[in-house]
Design a protein around this motif. Structure first.
Motif, mmCIF file in Angstrom:
data_model
loop_
_atom_site.group_PDB
_atom_site.id
_atom_site.type_symbol
_atom_site.label_atom_id
_atom_site.label_comp_id
_atom_site.label_asym_id
_atom_site.label_seq_id
_atom_site.Cartn_x
_atom_site.Cartn_y
_atom_site.Cartn_z
ATOM 1 N N THR A 117 -24.981 -14.155 33.783
ATOM 2 C CA THR A 117 -25.189 -14.595 32.380
ATOM 3 C C THR A 117 -24.521 -13.588 31.460
ATOM 4 O O THR A 117 -24.315 -12.161 31.961
ATOM 5 N N ALA A 118 -24.049 -13.776 30.268
ATOM 6 C CA ALA A 118 -23.590 -12.689 29.460
ATOM 7 C C ALA A 118 -24.902 -11.622 29.065
ATOM 8 O O ALA A 118 -25.714 -11.890 28.727
ATOM 9 N N ASP A 119 -24.486 -10.399 29.216
ATOM 10 C CA ASP A 119 -25.145 -9.395 28.659
ATOM 11 C C ASP A 119 -24.932 -8.611 27.344
ATOM 12 O O ASP A 119 -25.427 -7.722 26.881
ATOM 13 N N GLN A 120 -24.046 -9.135 26.709
ATOM 14 C CA GLN A 120 -23.320 -8.600 25.582
ATOM 15 C C GLN A 120 -22.842 -9.581 24.409
ATOM 16 O O GLN A 120 -21.922 -10.517 25.084
ATOM 17 N N ILE A 121 -23.469 -10.023 23.313
ATOM 18 C CA ILE A 121 -23.105 -11.079 22.321
ATOM 19 C C ILE A 121 -22.679 -10.184 21.228
ATOM 20 O O ILE A 121 -23.551 -9.530 20.724
ATOM 21 N N THR A 122 -21.680 -10.550 20.676
ATOM 22 C CA THR A 122 -21.071 -10.420 19.176
ATOM 23 C C THR A 122 -20.838 -11.458 18.464
ATOM 24 O O THR A 122 -20.263 -12.374 18.885
ATOM 25 N N VAL A 123 -21.565 -11.456 17.186
ATOM 26 C CA VAL A 123 -21.155 -12.527 16.250
ATOM 27 C C VAL A 123 -20.746 -12.144 14.866
ATOM 28 O O VAL A 123 -21.622 -11.037 14.420
ATOM 29 N N GLN A 124 -19.531 -12.316 14.419
ATOM 30 C CA GLN A 124 -19.330 -11.845 13.005
ATOM 31 C C GLN A 124 -19.041 -13.160 12.234
ATOM 32 O O GLN A 124 -18.510 -14.182 12.935
ATOM 33 N N GLY A 125 -19.302 -13.174 11.178
ATOM 34 C CA GLY A 125 -18.999 -14.420 10.235
ATOM 35 C C GLY A 125 -19.361 -14.033 8.776
ATOM 36 O O GLY A 125 -19.656 -12.913 8.511
ATOM 37 N N VAL A 126 -19.571 -15.376 8.198
ATOM 38 C CA VAL A 126 -19.721 -15.336 6.779
ATOM 39 C C VAL A 126 -20.458 -16.452 6.481
ATOM 40 O O VAL A 126 -20.693 -17.544 6.864
#
Length: 250
Positions: A117-126
């Motif tokens: 599974t992913a061990d790094q998550i980044t979310v950028q947004g508005v």
């Protein structure tokens, strides 16, 4: 399930207890009352405890995304649900989900198991308000910052801190400053937000869960709608789907 419950008039509840945590409720009202003015941006960083270099025998299931208990759906999921309750929903977003550790060591045996599974998550947004969001969750624990949520506005700033990225179990501390004041100071939780019976349990996971259960009792007894239901859970899952789809594109 949500449609069936609505059609039959059945009350439903889901365990998104970060949104009913007293400090988060207070934060929402503080923001709504204009403490920071117009929210310009918010920044979030958190550590997931699990999904790091070691794993307990009983938590190996967390490393297989097929089981649905991922960094996205548990620590990040609870926290982003609280973030959207406080600041509003996403209008637009981009995301990354990466597996940087290829394995983890079982704490009890020393055996290496695959990290699927992913061990790094980044979310950028508005957000719909126009506020900019930058969020990063990583597996394990950091020797530095393990939970930091900042809200920056035209009139002031608020900082939320805690020992790990599981906002749904806390404990957390609020600090803020506005106007001519430049140094952050703790924002004590007013007694009205807290059940007296749980006041001495702030460092226990039972603290937020207890407040969530109290909210369920209130909703059932008085017909209120404080606790998230299946319809909200479906709405939140659609946000997770957007994040996963954006991560796959990248």
């Amino acid at each position: 399930m949500a449609e069936t419950a609505q059609a039959k008039g059945i009350r439903t509840f889901v365990g998104l207890q970060a949104r009913t945590a007293p400090h988060v409720q207070y934060l929402r009202d503080f923001i709504a009352d204009g403490y920071v003015g117009d929210v310009l941006s918010t920044t979030l960083v958190g550590s997931g405890l699990a999904y790091g270099d070691t794993v307990d025998q009983g938590n190996i299931y967390l490393l297989d995304p097929a089981n649905g208990a991922t960094l996205l759906t548990i620590p990040f999921g609870h926290t982003v649900d609280a973030l959207t309750m406080v600041l509003g929903e996403f209008a637009d977003l981009d995301a990354r989900a990466l597996t940087r550790r290829t394995s983890a060591r079982i704490a009890q045996t020393g055996e290496e198991v695959a990290m699927r599974t992913a061990d790094q998550i980044t979310v950028q947004g508005v957000l719909e308000s126009g506020a900019v969001v930058s969020a990063h969750y990583r597996g394990g624990l950091s020797r530095g910052t393990n939970f930091l949520w900042e809200i920056n506005g035209t009139e002031g700033d608020i900082q939320v801190t805690g020992p790990n990225g599981h906002l749904q179990v806390g404990p957390i501390t609020l600090r803020g400053a506005r106007g001519e004041r430049h140094e952050l100071a703790e924002l004590p939780l007013p007694a009205a937000y807290e059940l007296p019976a749980l006041a001495d349990a702030r460092t226990s996971p039972a603290y937020t869960v207890g407040h969530a259960y109290a909210g369920i009792r209130e909703d059932l007894n008085h017909g209120t709608h404080r606790i998230a239901d299946f319809t909200h859970a479906h709405h939140r899952q659609r946000l997770f789907d957007r994040i996963e789809a954006a991560a796959k594109r990248n």
